[in-house]
Design a protein around this motif. Structure first.
Motif, PDB file in Angstrom:
ATOM      1  N   TYR A  36      36.633  31.889  47.506  1.00 21.63           N
ATOM      2  CA  TYR A  36      35.549  32.839  47.376  1.00 21.63           C
ATOM      3  C   TYR A  36      34.281  32.080  46.965  1.00 21.63           C
ATOM      4  N   PHE A  90      35.075  29.540  44.058  1.00 25.12           N
ATOM      5  CA  PHE A  90      36.336  29.776  43.370  1.00 25.12           C
ATOM      6  C   PHE A  90      37.495  29.668  44.340  1.00 25.12           C
ATOM      7  N   PHE A 105      42.738  32.688  39.541  1.00 24.04           N
ATOM      8  CA  PHE A 105      41.558  31.941  39.958  1.00 24.04           C
ATOM      9  C   PHE A 105      41.402  30.650  39.166  1.00 24.04           C
ATOM     10  N   GLY A 106      40.799  29.656  39.819  1.00 23.08           N
ATOM     11  CA  GLY A 106      40.314  28.483  39.113  1.00 23.08           C
ATOM     12  C   GLY A 106      39.037  28.818  38.361  1.00 23.08           C
TER      13      GLY A 106
ATOM     14  N   TYR B  35      38.382  42.351  36.554  1.00 23.59           N
ATOM     15  CA  TYR B  35      38.322  40.998  36.035  1.00 23.59           C
ATOM     16  C   TYR B  35      37.145  40.881  35.064  1.00 23.59           C
ATOM     17  N   GLY B  42      35.547  31.089  34.135  1.00 17.93           N
ATOM     18  CA  GLY B  42      36.140  31.545  35.382  1.00 17.93           C
ATOM     19  C   GLY B  42      36.413  33.030  35.337  1.00 17.93           C
ATOM     20  N   LEU B  43      37.345  33.468  36.167  1.00 24.31           N
ATOM     21  CA  LEU B  43      37.684  34.887  36.239  1.00 24.31           C
ATOM     22  C   LEU B  43      38.976  35.147  35.479  1.00 24.31           C
TER      23      LEU B  43
END
Lengths: 115, 115
Positions: A36, A90, A105-106, B35, B42-43
């Motif tokens: 993303y 991401f 997610f990273g 999120y 990050g998320l």
């Protein structure tokens, strides 16, 4: 539990040069992998995903990513960077065929493309 | 049709107040995710809805956080007795089904600032 590593907080590249944003993952079983992009003050925008099949996946805006199972990597690439590609990227993973739905997610990699 | 929408886009509140954040998913999408995005973090997954049920709420950081979804559509995330550490961007995403191969589509987010 699954995890994603984006080892670079920031990647700098000159316009017209190739770019690579790195992603490695850890997951049980076969991974489903996603990239993303987030532009300033915007939500995340889908670029591409790997589910099965060809290891090279092509996505939006000329981006592509290569799934490498042996190296557990899914690096994002583009042959020729544009200034407008500057954004936060991401990588995300979910274990496929697991019944589990939530993406992990990273922490994101900031890509800066200079003119 | 329209994408995922969130309201308000920005919210400033005082410590100790309650806030409600709203998410309108893409029409027909049965799965909805919340999120939290903090600077440099990050998320962070909060909660996942399939229809009106929440099979996974493991990411809610404390009992001050709650969420509901009605009519299989709109969702609200409520934070009670807000704290300064709640300041973040809250992102909502939806997907057509909960299948892990399905792409999640994100809204623009709500920027929450707790003073």
């Amino acid at each position: 539990a699954q995890s994603v590593a984006q080892p670079e907080d920031q990647v700098n590249v000159a316009e017209g040069n190739p770019l690579t944003v790195k992603c490695t993952y850890s997951v049980s079983g076969n991974p489903y992998l996603f990239w993303y992009v987030q532009y300033p003050n915007r939500g995340l925008q889908f670029l591409l995903k790997y589910i099965t099949g060809d290891n090279l996946v092509k996505g939006s805006y000329g981006f592509e990513a290569e799934f490498n199972k042996s190296q557990t990597s899914f690096h994002l690439k583009k042959p020729s960077a544009l200034v407008s590609d500057s954004a936060l990227y991401f990588c995300a993973v979910v274990p496929g065929l697991s019944g589990y739905s939530t993406l992990t997610f990273g922490k994101g990699t900031m890509l800066l493309v200079s003119p | 049709g329209a994408g995922v929408s969130q309201s308000p886009s920005n919210k400033v509140t005082e410590k100790g107040k309650d806030v409600e954040l709203r998410c309108d998913p893409i029409s027909g999408h049965t799965a909805l995710y919340w999120y939290r995005q903090s600077l440099g973090q990050g998320l962070e997954f909060l909660i996942y809805f399939q229809g009106n049920s929440a099979p996974d709420k493991s990411g809610l950081p404390s009992d001050r956080f709650s969420a509901e979804r009605t009519g299989g559509s709109v969702s609200t995330l409520t934070i009670q007795r807000t704290q300064q550490e709640d300041s973040a961007v809250y992102l909502c995403a939806s997907r057509f089904t909960s299948g892990p191969e399905e792409t999640q589509y994100f809204g623009p987010g709500t920027r929450l600032l707790v003073l």
